[in-house]
Motif scaffolding. Sequence first.
Motif, PDB file in Angstrom:
ATOM      1  N   ILE A 264      -1.711  -5.414   3.145  1.00 56.52           N
ATOM      2  CA  ILE A 264      -1.856  -3.954   3.102  1.00 56.52           C
ATOM      3  C   ILE A 264      -1.813  -3.369   4.512  1.00 56.52           C
TER       4      ILE A 264
ATOM      5  N   LEU B 293      -1.877   4.150  -0.391  1.00 57.02           N
ATOM      6  CA  LEU B 293      -2.882   3.750  -1.368  1.00 57.02           C
ATOM      7  C   LEU B 293      -3.354   4.943  -2.192  1.00 57.02           C
TER       8      LEU B 293
ATOM      9  N   VAL C 103      -9.528   1.471   2.051  1.00 58.24           N
ATOM     10  CA  VAL C 103      -8.817   0.216   2.305  1.00 58.24           C
ATOM     11  C   VAL C 103      -9.611  -0.943   1.709  1.00 58.24           C
TER      12      VAL C 103
ATOM     13  N   GLY D 231       0.791  -1.219   0.000  1.00 56.73           N
ATOM     14  CA  GLY D 231       0.000   0.000   0.000  1.00 56.73           C
ATOM     15  C   GLY D 231       0.820   1.264   0.000  1.00 56.73           C
TER      16      GLY D 231
END
Length: 330
Positions: free
Chosen positions: A77, A297, A195, A55
């Motif tokens: 992540i 991200l 997420v 990420g």
Amino acid sequence: MKKFMNTAETMVAESTEGFVRAHEEFVAFGIDRKCIRRRHLVPGKVAIISGGGAGHEPMHIGFVGRGMLDAACVGHIFTSPTPSQIVSAIEETDTGAGCLLIVKNYDGDVMNFEMAAEMAAGRHRIEIVLACDDIETVRAGDGRGRRGVAGTLITERLLGAAAEQGAPLAALKAFGDSLSPRIRSMGVALTGVAVPHTQRTTFTLGSNEIEMGVGIHGEPGHSREPFANADTIVRRLSETIVNDIRQTTGTGLLLVNGLGGTPPAELYLAYKIARDFMVNHGLRIERSLVGAYATSLDMQGLSVTLAFLSEEEISLWDSPVATAALRWGC
């Protein structure tokens, strides 16, 4: 939530496979794909190893190659790699001179890298350097010390360059520890992070709000403030950094880092503001880096990092580097 992925569970594995295939001149998978390592190791050189949750790309996998990292371990992540992954990276890259682990100062990363170092200590000489450049954690007063954020790449680059030139493990450890007080970062966000596993955004901002002091895992910062123009926001970041680092002489390296969702035009605009601020306060900015290097991200935001370096350290920064994300002098 719309993302270019198949499933949240397979996203990291499929992404890292695509990365390795795209950059086969620099990297290869380690055994059982536990790490991504430098394709051509240098016998007798200290191995530089880092890693963290996915990420944040190109950190850390994009920094594997000549003049930087010998291996990077990727967790899920925003989740630390496992001790088993890190031990595998140590076993594969130690060519006789030992290993230096560069660890971002987060509880999970520190715990797993320290555990791996203990597991491998009987067979390898290992040292650890903590990257801890984020201003916000100390301001929050939670007692954990500073987080490692975008300034981590400066530590990885300089230690990787020194190792490439033959520096021994003890000298690299001392060098890495000396960098910590001279690197400071602070971030700001216009949006939270979406997420994949949770299908939620880490925090939600109103149309006229910004979050000051964010982390690279989508953590909220120390204050939610009214949206303002770029001059106001970036000068605020720059002023906080200059006041915190408390150094007024020396050569500065200025990094403006995108957190994933900020276009290059805005990053360069922010760089101009930050550089003007530093120069107007008597600092010499002789090296710069602008781009998305330590991301979160799809967060729309940026961070500013200032590092004070000696002339010898500037020479290390300028020395040849050949990785997927950084490449010059080759």
